[in-house]
Design a protein around this motif. Sequence first.
Motif, short mmCIF file in Angstrom:
data_model
loop_
_atom_site.label_atom_id
_atom_site.label_comp_id
_atom_site.label_asym_id
_atom_site.label_seq_id
_atom_site.Cartn_x
_atom_site.Cartn_y
_atom_site.Cartn_z
N ASP A 95 91.85 79.89 -30.30
CA ASP A 95 90.39 79.76 -30.37
C ASP A 95 89.85 80.66 -31.47
N PRO A 96 89.34 80.09 -32.58
CA PRO A 96 88.84 80.91 -33.69
C PRO A 96 87.76 81.91 -33.28
N ALA A 97 87.01 81.63 -32.23
CA ALA A 97 85.96 82.54 -31.79
C ALA A 97 86.54 83.85 -31.25
N LYS A 98 87.81 83.83 -30.86
CA LYS A 98 88.44 85.04 -30.29
C LYS A 98 89.23 85.84 -31.34
N HIS A 99 89.36 85.30 -32.55
CA HIS A 99 90.08 86.01 -33.61
C HIS A 99 89.24 87.18 -34.10
#
Length: 195
Positions: A95-99
């Motif tokens: 999930d890119p939002a968690k990177h």
Amino acid sequence: MLRFSTAGESHGECLIAMVSGMPAGVPIDEAKMNRELWRRQQGYGRGGRMRIERDTAQILSGVRHGKTIGSPIAIRIENNDWKNWTEILPVAEGDPAKHKDVASPRPGHADLAGALKYDFPDARYVLERASARETTARVAAGSIARQLLEALGIFVASHVIRVGSAELDREANWAEIEALLGREDVSRRSHSRRE
């Protein structure tokens, strides 16, 4: 010719060391390797990572029944902190939002040079590899080399005798050093001094 390479990232699942070129029949003791890893953690560290990790090496290949078999030696060292980074640095896309991107490179580190070299908009991938944590794998590989030297009757020890104008007022007490290293026969060998 003895060679080593390392793999893994600071907050990845584990670190890997590969040692190739070891002759067959060299005694290898995982406990000695783990003692060297313990010694590495006794130094001064800036972050809390030293309190999180309890480095223990596991030999995966190249050693059977306590002796090398002539094939490459693979060593695995788990990163206990990985559980906190599984969603931040997944192997899969995730999930890119968690990177967690790192936009500001650390001064004096490889972050900026690596990000420019590999054309990364984020320095995270570079700093994960160019980390003091990576030296854990180097210590494990060095322990294998040290055990080869010991099998040949060569023992290595060192100490600081001077830093600037501060100097030891006595020579090293080799009996004390050997006791710490668990070796009692080294004192009968010759010692060289280099400043």
